[in-house]
Design a protein around this motif. Sequence first.
Motif, PDB file in Angstrom:
ATOM      1  N   GLU A 145     -12.107   6.176  -4.133  1.00  0.00           N
ATOM      2  CA  GLU A 145     -10.876   6.746  -3.786  1.00  0.00           C
ATOM      3  C   GLU A 145      -9.729   8.029  -4.657  1.00  0.00           C
ATOM      4  O   GLU A 145      -9.781   9.344  -3.586  1.00  0.00           O
ATOM      5  CB  GLU A 145      -9.537   5.861  -3.384  1.00  0.00           C
ATOM      6  CG  GLU A 145      -7.963   6.782  -2.992  1.00  0.00           C
ATOM      7  CD  GLU A 145      -8.319   7.297  -1.715  1.00  0.00           C
ATOM      8  OE1 GLU A 145      -8.997   6.761  -0.394  1.00  0.00           O
ATOM      9  OE2 GLU A 145      -6.192   7.680  -1.689  1.00  0.00           O
TER      10      GLU A 145
ATOM     11  N   ARG B 118       0.552  -1.043   0.049  1.00  0.00           N
ATOM     12  CA  ARG B 118      -0.055  -0.042  -0.005  1.00  0.00           C
ATOM     13  C   ARG B 118       0.318   1.171   0.128  1.00  0.00           C
ATOM     14  O   ARG B 118       2.032   1.679   0.785  1.00  0.00           O
ATOM     15  CB  ARG B 118      -1.023   0.370   1.516  1.00  0.00           C
ATOM     16  CG  ARG B 118      -1.843  -0.846   1.320  1.00  0.00           C
ATOM     17  CD  ARG B 118      -3.288  -0.499   0.439  1.00  0.00           C
ATOM     18  NE  ARG B 118      -3.571   0.205   0.678  1.00  0.00           N
ATOM     19  CZ  ARG B 118      -5.148   0.497  -0.248  1.00  0.00           C
ATOM     20  NH1 ARG B 118      -5.162   0.315  -1.273  1.00  0.00           N
ATOM     21  NH2 ARG B 118      -5.716   1.543   0.168  1.00  0.00           N
TER      22      ARG B 118
ATOM     23  N   HIS C 238       1.152   5.942  -0.432  1.00  0.00           N
ATOM     24  CA  HIS C 238       0.439   6.695  -0.680  1.00  0.00           C
ATOM     25  C   HIS C 238       1.556   7.506  -1.701  1.00  0.00           C
ATOM     26  O   HIS C 238       2.364   7.756  -1.201  1.00  0.00           O
ATOM     27  CB  HIS C 238       0.386   7.201   0.760  1.00  0.00           C
ATOM     28  CG  HIS C 238       0.419   8.837   1.219  1.00  0.00           C
ATOM     29  ND1 HIS C 238      -1.021   8.680   1.383  1.00  0.00           N
ATOM     30  CD2 HIS C 238       0.202   9.844   1.474  1.00  0.00           C
ATOM     31  CE1 HIS C 238      -1.491  10.349   1.823  1.00  0.00           C
ATOM     32  NE2 HIS C 238      -0.656  10.990   1.216  1.00  0.00           N
TER      33      HIS C 238
ATOM     34  N   LYS D 299      -2.906  10.838  -2.286  1.00  0.00           N
ATOM     35  CA  LYS D 299      -4.016   9.955  -2.891  1.00  0.00           C
ATOM     36  C   LYS D 299      -3.325   8.264  -2.210  1.00  0.00           C
ATOM     37  O   LYS D 299      -2.547   8.171  -2.104  1.00  0.00           O
ATOM     38  CB  LYS D 299      -4.485   9.392  -3.870  1.00  0.00           C
ATOM     39  CG  LYS D 299      -5.456  10.079  -4.487  1.00  0.00           C
ATOM     40  CD  LYS D 299      -7.158  11.064  -3.755  1.00  0.00           C
ATOM     41  CE  LYS D 299      -7.163  12.167  -4.301  1.00  0.00           C
ATOM     42  NZ  LYS D 299      -8.167  12.454  -3.564  1.00  0.00           N
ATOM     43  N   THR D 300      -3.801   7.540  -1.793  1.00  0.00           N
ATOM     44  CA  THR D 300      -3.655   6.302  -1.698  1.00  0.00           C
ATOM     45  C   THR D 300      -3.683   4.682  -2.816  1.00  0.00           C
ATOM     46  O   THR D 300      -4.943   5.021  -2.876  1.00  0.00           O
ATOM     47  CB  THR D 300      -4.019   5.880  -0.113  1.00  0.00           C
ATOM     48  OG1 THR D 300      -3.437   6.566   0.713  1.00  0.00           O
ATOM     49  CG2 THR D 300      -3.348   4.533   0.315  1.00  0.00           C
TER      50      THR D 300
ATOM     51  N   ALA E 155       2.418   3.551   2.840  1.00  0.00           N
ATOM     52  CA  ALA E 155       0.989   4.001   3.369  1.00  0.00           C
ATOM     53  C   ALA E 155       0.219   2.711   5.234  1.00  0.00           C
ATOM     54  O   ALA E 155       0.567   1.722   5.314  1.00  0.00           O
ATOM     55  CB  ALA E 155      -0.338   3.193   2.535  1.00  0.00           C
TER      56      ALA E 155
ATOM     57  N   SER F 286       3.268  11.479  -2.670  1.00  0.00           N
ATOM     58  CA  SER F 286       3.170  12.532  -1.455  1.00  0.00           C
ATOM     59  C   SER F 286       2.948  13.405  -2.428  1.00  0.00           C
ATOM     60  O   SER F 286       2.630  13.461  -3.528  1.00  0.00           O
ATOM     61  CB  SER F 286       5.446  12.846  -2.192  1.00  0.00           C
ATOM     62  OG  SER F 286       5.386  13.829  -1.539  1.00  0.00           O
ATOM     63  N   SER F 287       2.415  14.331  -1.564  1.00  0.00           N
ATOM     64  CA  SER F 287       1.639  15.821  -1.878  1.00  0.00           C
ATOM     65  C   SER F 287       2.750  16.882  -2.203  1.00  0.00           C
ATOM     66  O   SER F 287       1.817  17.941  -2.577  1.00  0.00           O
ATOM     67  CB  SER F 287       0.459  16.468  -1.165  1.00  0.00           C
ATOM     68  OG  SER F 287       1.100  15.816   0.088  1.00  0.00           O
TER      69      SER F 287
END
Lengths: 212, 115
Positions: free
Chosen positions: B90, B30, B32, B51-52, B115, B34-35
């Motif tokens: 999602e 899982r 994630h 988002k994951t 994640a 990066s933002s």
Amino acid sequence: MFDHDHDHPHEPIVTAARPSLYEIMETAVRELLIERHLIGAHEIRRQIEVLDSRTPALGGAIVARAWIDPAFKARLLADGRGACEEFGISFYDDTSLIVLENTEAVHNLIVCTLCSCYPRPVLGLPPDWYKLKPYRARAIFEPRAVLAEFGTVIPAEVEVRVSDSTSMVRYLVLPRRPEGSDDFTEAELAALVTRDAMIGVVPVNLIDGASP
Amino acid sequence: MQDSHPAAQSLISKPVWALGEEPAFRPGARVHVSSRSPIGHYRVPLYLRGKTGSVVSVIEPAGLNNEEEGFGRNAGGRRHYYRVGFEMSEVWAGYPGPVRDRLFIEVFETWLERA
């Protein structure tokens, strides 16, 4: 326009529009590169030849072979680029290729949201709609509505998989072989496979395949 | 991959790989996205940041770090891309289609977090 008499001269073909900023920039950069002997005019011409030689007929031949040869299909799904290279198709842009198989349970659609990434080595240049923002934006958040506009209605029990091409990987959709094509030769099958079917916006069917 | 040739492997002890040669994530992991918002050229669309999803496969061979390459810097910048699958629900709140619909994309290793 075929309904007029041919006893008068046609208007000469003229380009009235002024070149855009990017056209001027392309010309300037190209002339500079040639002037400084970094590339030659023949290299540009050769690359245009490379692009012109890539058409959906290559992809159609790959799909038809996959339909009739299970071992080839297995290689194609495991290593798309390697299987296409068996056909003498080079990957001049050094991209890799993932082939996405449509089945009873899965329908694949490809898009490039950032620009216009496309499996050019096997399909040639993308259609204009593929490069324009409405398709690029909508394919990822309402793919079923986009597909329906192409006449492709996907049942709710079928999973829609959208692949967004953004880096070094390109995609080719392996459509389902249409019902009623059991007696077709490999060449006849290849002629059924349209560009849009390999993008994933339509299925292959016996009626509108091989249209120009 | 070092496990792909057992006959050759049996003759030598396992060599040590350089950092970054081995994929950081395995299929099923899982992850994630990066933002962060760097300046320059990058290939992670805005709509997927934060988002994951799940790693579907590791893209071989490793590729250049495209953000560095965009500035002409590419020495030692090889890492893997990962094919990551996201549930549409999602990615988009209120996605109108069935919950089974998914989106797939290749993401460079430096953009992924466990994640």
